[in-house]
Design a protein around this motif. Sequence first.
Motif, mmCIF file in Angstrom:
data_model
loop_
_atom_site.group_PDB
_atom_site.id
_atom_site.type_symbol
_atom_site.label_atom_id
_atom_site.label_comp_id
_atom_site.label_asym_id
_atom_site.label_seq_id
_atom_site.Cartn_x
_atom_site.Cartn_y
_atom_site.Cartn_z
ATOM 1 N N LEU A 1 0.844 -1.184 0.000
ATOM 2 C CA LEU A 1 0.000 0.000 0.000
ATOM 3 C C LEU A 1 0.882 1.238 0.000
ATOM 4 O O LEU A 1 1.701 1.424 0.904
ATOM 5 N N ASN A 2 0.732 2.073 -1.022
ATOM 6 C CA ASN A 2 1.506 3.315 -1.134
ATOM 7 C C ASN A 2 3.006 3.070 -1.024
ATOM 8 O O ASN A 2 3.719 3.800 -0.336
ATOM 9 N N GLY A 3 3.482 2.004 -1.650
ATOM 10 C CA GLY A 3 4.903 1.699 -1.655
ATOM 11 C C GLY A 3 5.412 1.043 -0.391
ATOM 12 O O GLY A 3 6.607 0.807 -0.258
ATOM 13 N N LYS A 4 4.519 0.754 0.551
ATOM 14 C CA LYS A 4 4.914 0.085 1.792
ATOM 15 C C LYS A 4 4.334 -1.322 1.803
ATOM 16 O O LYS A 4 3.196 -1.543 1.406
ATOM 17 N N PHE A 5 5.126 -2.253 2.287
ATOM 18 C CA PHE A 5 4.709 -3.640 2.390
ATOM 19 C C PHE A 5 4.189 -3.859 3.804
ATOM 20 O O PHE A 5 4.893 -3.584 4.776
ATOM 21 N N ILE A 6 2.948 -4.315 3.928
ATOM 22 C CA ILE A 6 2.303 -4.491 5.222
ATOM 23 C C ILE A 6 2.017 -5.968 5.447
ATOM 24 O O ILE A 6 1.515 -6.651 4.554
ATOM 25 N N LEU A 7 2.346 -6.462 6.644
ATOM 26 C CA LEU A 7 2.044 -7.839 7.037
ATOM 27 C C LEU A 7 1.149 -7.812 8.264
ATOM 28 O O LEU A 7 1.403 -7.049 9.201
ATOM 29 N N ILE A 8 0.119 -8.643 8.259
ATOM 30 C CA ILE A 8 -0.735 -8.818 9.430
ATOM 31 C C ILE A 8 -0.721 -10.301 9.759
ATOM 32 O O ILE A 8 -1.145 -11.133 8.951
ATOM 33 N N GLU A 9 -0.204 -10.630 10.949
ATOM 34 C CA GLU A 9 -0.029 -12.022 11.352
ATOM 35 C C GLU A 9 -1.271 -12.566 12.046
ATOM 36 O O GLU A 9 -2.080 -11.814 12.580
ATOM 37 N N ASN A 10 -1.363 -13.898 12.048
ATOM 38 C CA ASN A 10 -2.391 -14.629 12.792
ATOM 39 C C ASN A 10 -3.815 -14.321 12.346
ATOM 40 O O ASN A 10 -4.732 -14.242 13.159
ATOM 41 N N VAL A 11 -4.006 -14.151 11.041
ATOM 42 C CA VAL A 11 -5.327 -13.869 10.491
ATOM 43 C C VAL A 11 -6.053 -15.197 10.251
ATOM 44 O O VAL A 11 -5.513 -16.083 9.587
ATOM 45 N N PRO A 12 -7.277 -15.344 10.786
ATOM 46 C CA PRO A 12 -8.019 -16.580 10.547
ATOM 47 C C PRO A 12 -8.448 -16.673 9.089
ATOM 48 O O PRO A 12 -8.935 -15.704 8.502
ATOM 49 N N ALA A 13 -8.238 -17.838 8.496
ATOM 50 C CA ALA A 13 -8.602 -18.054 7.094
ATOM 51 C C ALA A 13 -8.979 -19.506 6.889
ATOM 52 O O ALA A 13 -8.616 -20.377 7.668
ATOM 53 N N ARG A 14 -9.708 -19.734 5.823
ATOM 54 C CA ARG A 14 -9.969 -21.102 5.375
ATOM 55 C C ARG A 14 -9.072 -21.324 4.164
ATOM 56 O O ARG A 14 -9.062 -20.522 3.238
ATOM 57 N N ILE A 15 -8.307 -22.390 4.181
ATOM 58 C CA ILE A 15 -7.289 -22.654 3.163
ATOM 59 C C ILE A 15 -7.668 -23.891 2.365
ATOM 60 O O ILE A 15 -7.994 -24.932 2.932
#
Length: 73
Positions: A19-33
């Motif tokens: 986003l806007n040239g910045k790399f953002i990580l959000i850990e421990n996000v619940p997902a179905r894989i």
Amino acid sequence: MNNNQEQLVEKRVTYSLELNGKFILIENVPARINEEAGEQFFAPSTVMLLQQIILDGQEPKRVIQTPVYNYAT
């Protein structure tokens, strides 16, 4: 129930976004894989919370440096 739903497994993942040239990580996000295809599916409430975290500009838990390489052909 179709076969695709049977292949989905609940896990916690790291969500990544540029986003806007910045790399953002959000850990421990619940997902179905879908382990066969590697696709990640997020509940609408999870998507709303991800957007809130990013748009509110919350203070990150930590900051990491990321190497960047150029793919030269």
